[in-house]
Design a protein around this motif. Sequence first.
Motif, PDB file in Angstrom:
ATOM      1  N   VAL A 273       0.837  -1.203   0.000  1.00 50.40           N
ATOM      2  CA  VAL A 273       0.000   0.000   0.000  1.00 50.40           C
ATOM      3  C   VAL A 273       0.871   1.253   0.000  1.00 50.40           C
ATOM      4  N   GLY A 274       1.888   1.256   0.878  1.00 55.38           N
ATOM      5  CA  GLY A 274       2.756   2.430   0.959  1.00 55.38           C
ATOM      6  C   GLY A 274       3.478   2.721  -0.342  1.00 55.38           C
ATOM      7  N   LEU A 275       3.997   1.686  -0.995  1.00 54.60           N
ATOM      8  CA  LEU A 275       4.714   1.878  -2.256  1.00 54.60           C
ATOM      9  C   LEU A 275       3.764   2.180  -3.409  1.00 54.60           C
ATOM     10  N   GLY A 276       2.519   1.730  -3.287  1.00 55.04           N
ATOM     11  CA  GLY A 276       1.551   1.995  -4.334  1.00 55.04           C
ATOM     12  C   GLY A 276       1.139   3.450  -4.405  1.00 55.04           C
ATOM     13  N   LEU A 277       1.193   4.168  -3.270  1.00 50.79           N
ATOM     14  CA  LEU A 277       0.780   5.574  -3.271  1.00 50.79           C
ATOM     15  C   LEU A 277       1.651   6.431  -4.195  1.00 50.79           C
ATOM     16  N   PRO A 278       3.006   6.419  -4.056  1.00 53.35           N
ATOM     17  CA  PRO A 278       3.805   7.227  -4.990  1.00 53.35           C
ATOM     18  C   PRO A 278       3.807   6.685  -6.407  1.00 53.35           C
ATOM     19  N   ALA A 279       3.427   5.409  -6.584  1.00 55.92           N
ATOM     20  CA  ALA A 279       3.291   4.885  -7.941  1.00 55.92           C
ATOM     21  C   ALA A 279       2.106   5.519  -8.657  1.00 55.92           C
ATOM     22  N   LEU A 280       1.093   5.924  -7.884  1.00 58.30           N
ATOM     23  CA  LEU A 280      -0.100   6.539  -8.471  1.00 58.30           C
ATOM     24  C   LEU A 280      -0.017   8.057  -8.504  1.00 58.30           C
ATOM     25  N   TRP A 281       0.539   8.651  -7.429  1.00 60.02           N
ATOM     26  CA  TRP A 281       0.636  10.108  -7.341  1.00 60.02           C
ATOM     27  C   TRP A 281       2.056  10.478  -6.928  1.00 60.02           C
ATOM     28  N   THR A 282       2.856  10.907  -7.874  1.00 63.23           N
ATOM     29  CA  THR A 282       4.259  11.215  -7.599  1.00 63.23           C
ATOM     30  C   THR A 282       4.401  12.699  -7.273  1.00 63.23           C
TER      31      THR A 282
ATOM     32  N   VAL B 240      18.767   9.909 -14.879  1.00 66.87           N
ATOM     33  CA  VAL B 240      19.665  10.678 -15.736  1.00 66.87           C
ATOM     34  C   VAL B 240      18.930  11.753 -16.541  1.00 66.87           C
ATOM     35  N   GLY B 241      17.604  11.812 -16.432  1.00 67.83           N
ATOM     36  CA  GLY B 241      16.822  12.771 -17.213  1.00 67.83           C
ATOM     37  C   GLY B 241      15.902  13.595 -16.343  1.00 67.83           C
ATOM     38  N   ASP B 242      14.944  14.267 -16.981  1.00 70.42           N
ATOM     39  CA  ASP B 242      14.044  15.175 -16.271  1.00 70.42           C
ATOM     40  C   ASP B 242      12.612  14.649 -16.157  1.00 70.42           C
ATOM     41  N   THR B 243      12.370  13.405 -16.501  1.00 70.29           N
ATOM     42  CA  THR B 243      11.030  12.837 -16.440  1.00 70.29           C
ATOM     43  C   THR B 243      10.812  12.091 -15.130  1.00 70.29           C
ATOM     44  N   LEU B 244       9.549  11.975 -14.707  1.00 73.45           N
ATOM     45  CA  LEU B 244       9.204  11.208 -13.498  1.00 73.45           C
ATOM     46  C   LEU B 244       8.762   9.792 -13.824  1.00 73.45           C
ATOM     47  N   THR B 245       8.764   9.427 -15.093  1.00 74.79           N
ATOM     48  CA  THR B 245       8.280   8.106 -15.501  1.00 74.79           C
ATOM     49  C   THR B 245       9.053   6.982 -14.833  1.00 74.79           C
ATOM     50  N   GLY B 246      10.361   7.129 -14.765  1.00 68.81           N
ATOM     51  CA  GLY B 246      11.182   6.082 -14.160  1.00 68.81           C
ATOM     52  C   GLY B 246      10.859   5.869 -12.687  1.00 68.81           C
ATOM     53  N   PHE B 247      10.639   6.968 -11.958  1.00 66.48           N
ATOM     54  CA  PHE B 247      10.284   6.837 -10.548  1.00 66.48           C
ATOM     55  C   PHE B 247       8.945   6.125 -10.392  1.00 66.48           C
ATOM     56  N   THR B 248       7.980   6.483 -11.227  1.00 70.24           N
ATOM     57  CA  THR B 248       6.675   5.821 -11.181  1.00 70.24           C
ATOM     58  C   THR B 248       6.818   4.330 -11.452  1.00 70.24           C
ATOM     59  N   ASN B 249       7.616   3.978 -12.449  1.00 65.47           N
ATOM     60  CA  ASN B 249       7.834   2.561 -12.767  1.00 65.47           C
ATOM     61  C   ASN B 249       8.517   1.828 -11.618  1.00 65.47           C
ATOM     62  N   GLY B 250       9.484   2.489 -10.984  1.00 65.93           N
ATOM     63  CA  GLY B 250      10.191   1.864  -9.879  1.00 65.93           C
ATOM     64  C   GLY B 250       9.284   1.583  -8.690  1.00 65.93           C
ATOM     65  N   PHE B 251       8.473   2.569  -8.307  1.00 67.19           N
ATOM     66  CA  PHE B 251       7.542   2.362  -7.198  1.00 67.19           C
ATOM     67  C   PHE B 251       6.484   1.314  -7.551  1.00 67.19           C
ATOM     68  N   THR B 252       6.053   1.281  -8.805  1.00 65.96           N
ATOM     69  CA  THR B 252       5.072   0.275  -9.220  1.00 65.96           C
ATOM     70  C   THR B 252       5.646  -1.124  -9.112  1.00 65.96           C
ATOM     71  N   LEU B 253       6.875  -1.302  -9.586  1.00 71.88           N
ATOM     72  CA  LEU B 253       7.529  -2.612  -9.491  1.00 71.88           C
ATOM     73  C   LEU B 253       7.642  -3.064  -8.041  1.00 71.88           C
ATOM     74  N   ALA B 254       8.051  -2.161  -7.147  1.00 71.00           N
ATOM     75  CA  ALA B 254       8.198  -2.513  -5.735  1.00 71.00           C
ATOM     76  C   ALA B 254       6.858  -2.869  -5.105  1.00 71.00           C
ATOM     77  N   ALA B 255       5.791  -2.127  -5.442  1.00 69.61           N
ATOM     78  CA  ALA B 255       4.463  -2.408  -4.886  1.00 69.61           C
ATOM     79  C   ALA B 255       3.944  -3.763  -5.349  1.00 69.61           C
ATOM     80  N   VAL B 256       4.131  -4.069  -6.620  1.00 69.17           N
ATOM     81  CA  VAL B 256       3.693  -5.374  -7.144  1.00 69.17           C
ATOM     82  C   VAL B 256       4.489  -6.506  -6.490  1.00 69.17           C
ATOM     83  N   ALA B 257       5.791  -6.306  -6.315  1.00 74.22           N
ATOM     84  CA  ALA B 257       6.617  -7.330  -5.659  1.00 74.22           C
ATOM     85  C   ALA B 257       6.151  -7.574  -4.231  1.00 74.22           C
ATOM     86  N   ALA B 258       5.783  -6.507  -3.505  1.00 76.86           N
ATOM     87  CA  ALA B 258       5.306  -6.677  -2.131  1.00 76.86           C
ATOM     88  C   ALA B 258       3.982  -7.431  -2.100  1.00 76.86           C
ATOM     89  N   GLY B 259       3.079  -7.120  -3.026  1.00 78.40           N
ATOM     90  CA  GLY B 259       1.801  -7.838  -3.075  1.00 78.40           C
ATOM     91  C   GLY B 259       1.983  -9.306  -3.396  1.00 78.40           C
TER      92      GLY B 259
END
Length: 448
Positions: free
Chosen positions: A335-344, A411-430
Motif C-alpha cells: 500500500v505504501g509503495l503503491g501511493l507514490p506509484a499513483l501520485w508522484t 539521468v533525465g528530467d522525467t518522473l516516468t522512471g520513478f513511477t515505474n520503480g515504485f510500481t515494481l516494488a508495490a507489485v513485488a510486495a503484493g
Amino acid sequence: MRWRVLGFLGAAQLMLILDVTVVAIALPHIGADLPVGRETLTWTVSAYTLAFGGLMLLGGRIADLLGAKRVVLAGLALFTAASLATGLADSTGLLLGGRVAQGVGAALLSPAALSMVVTLFEGPERDRALGVWSALGGGGAALGLLLGGLLTAGPGWPWVFYVNVPIGLVIITALAVLAPRQRATAPRAGLDVLGALLVTASSGALIYALVNAGDGGWLTPATGWLVLLAAVGYLAFVLWQRTTRSPLMDVALLVRRPVATGTFLILMATVLMIAVFFLGTFYFQHALGYGAFWTGVLFLPVAFATMLGAHLTGQALARRGARPLAVTGLLTAAVGLGLPALWTDPVTVTVGVAIAGAGTGALYVVASATALGQVAPHEAGVASGLVSTFHEFGASVGAAAVSSVAAVSLVGDTLTGFTNGFTLAAVAAGAGALVAAVLTPGRAPSAP
C-alpha cells in the motif's frame, strides 16, 4: 551485562546497516565529485552488499569454528580501517575497492554478532533481544539518510565513511572488555572458500545483469546469458555443498520451513527498503532539487515508522503468530509503495515511503525470529549467516533492479522512471504477501 553487550553489538550492526543508506543519500554528490555515471553509483551500493552477502556464510562458519567474539572484533577492525580508506578515495577504483573491503569486514562481523545475541539470550528474552536488534537495523537504515544528509551537506560525502572510524574504535574497546569469551560451537574443519566464491560470483553475475539491463535492455542476449550464468553458478554451489567434506552450509538447513520462510521474508524486506531509499533520495534530490540535508529530514518519518513496526511486531509475535504478521507487513508495504506509484508528488512520496517502512520493519522481526527460533546452538552461526546473506543480497538486487527500471529518471528530467520503480516494488510486495500466506508457519517460533 548481557543487555549492555547487546547495546554495543547493536551499535556495530547499526554501522553496517547505515553504510548502505548513509551512502545512498550521498550518491548524487559522489557522482558529481568524481565524476561517475549511474552504473558506478549503483555499484557503490552493490559492491558493498555483494561482498557483504556473498561472504556472509563464510563469516558465519568462521564464527562457529573460532568463536563469535574473536570474529566480531576482527570484522569490526577491518570494517573500520576500510571505512577510512574509502573516505580517502579520489578515484572510482579506490572507492569501489574500499566498499568491497568494507563488505568483507561486515561479512565477518554481522553473523558473528547475531550468533552472540542468539546464544546470550533464551526463551522470551531472545524474542525481545531480536526485536531490539531488528528495530536498530530497520530504524537505523532510515536514520542513516538523515545522518548522510547532515554529513554530505556539511563537511562533505567522505565523512559518511570517516564517521565509522571513532565509533568503531569505541565499540572494539568496549566489546573486548565486556563480551564473554565464547568457545567454538562446531568441530574443527576446513573452510569452504570455493563455496563462498561460487555464491559470490553467481550473485555478481545476476547483479551485473540487472544493472546493465537499464541501458542494454531486459530481453537482450547479454542479460539472458548473465542470468543463465548466475543460475548455473547457484546450481554448482548446491552440488558442491552436497559433496565437499567441509561444506559452507548444510543445504538441508535452507529447506527447513522456518529457515526458508525467514530467508524469503528478509530478502523481501530488504528489496523493498532499498527501493524506498534509492528511489526516494534521487527523487527528492535529482527531480525536485532538494539538498541532502532536507532529503534526510524527509526520511525521518520512515525511521520512526520502521522502528514502530518492528517494536509492535516483536510484542505481538508470541500472541499472533508469524503468518498474519508477515502477510500484514507485506501488504502494508504494498500500500505504501503503491501511493507514490499513483501520485508522484512530495507529500504522497513522503507518506507512502513511511507506510512502507512500517511494513518492512515488521518483516525484519518476523524473519529473524522465524529463521532463528528453532535452530540448535551449533547451527546458530550458519543460520545467522543465512539470514544476513539474504538481507544483503536483497539490497544488491533491490538497488540494481530499481536503478535499471528508474534509469530514465535518474539521468533525465522525467518522473516516468520513478513511477515505474515504485510500481515494481508495490507489485513485488503484493506477490510476496501471497507467498508468505502459504509459506509462513502459523505459530510463533519457539526457542530450542
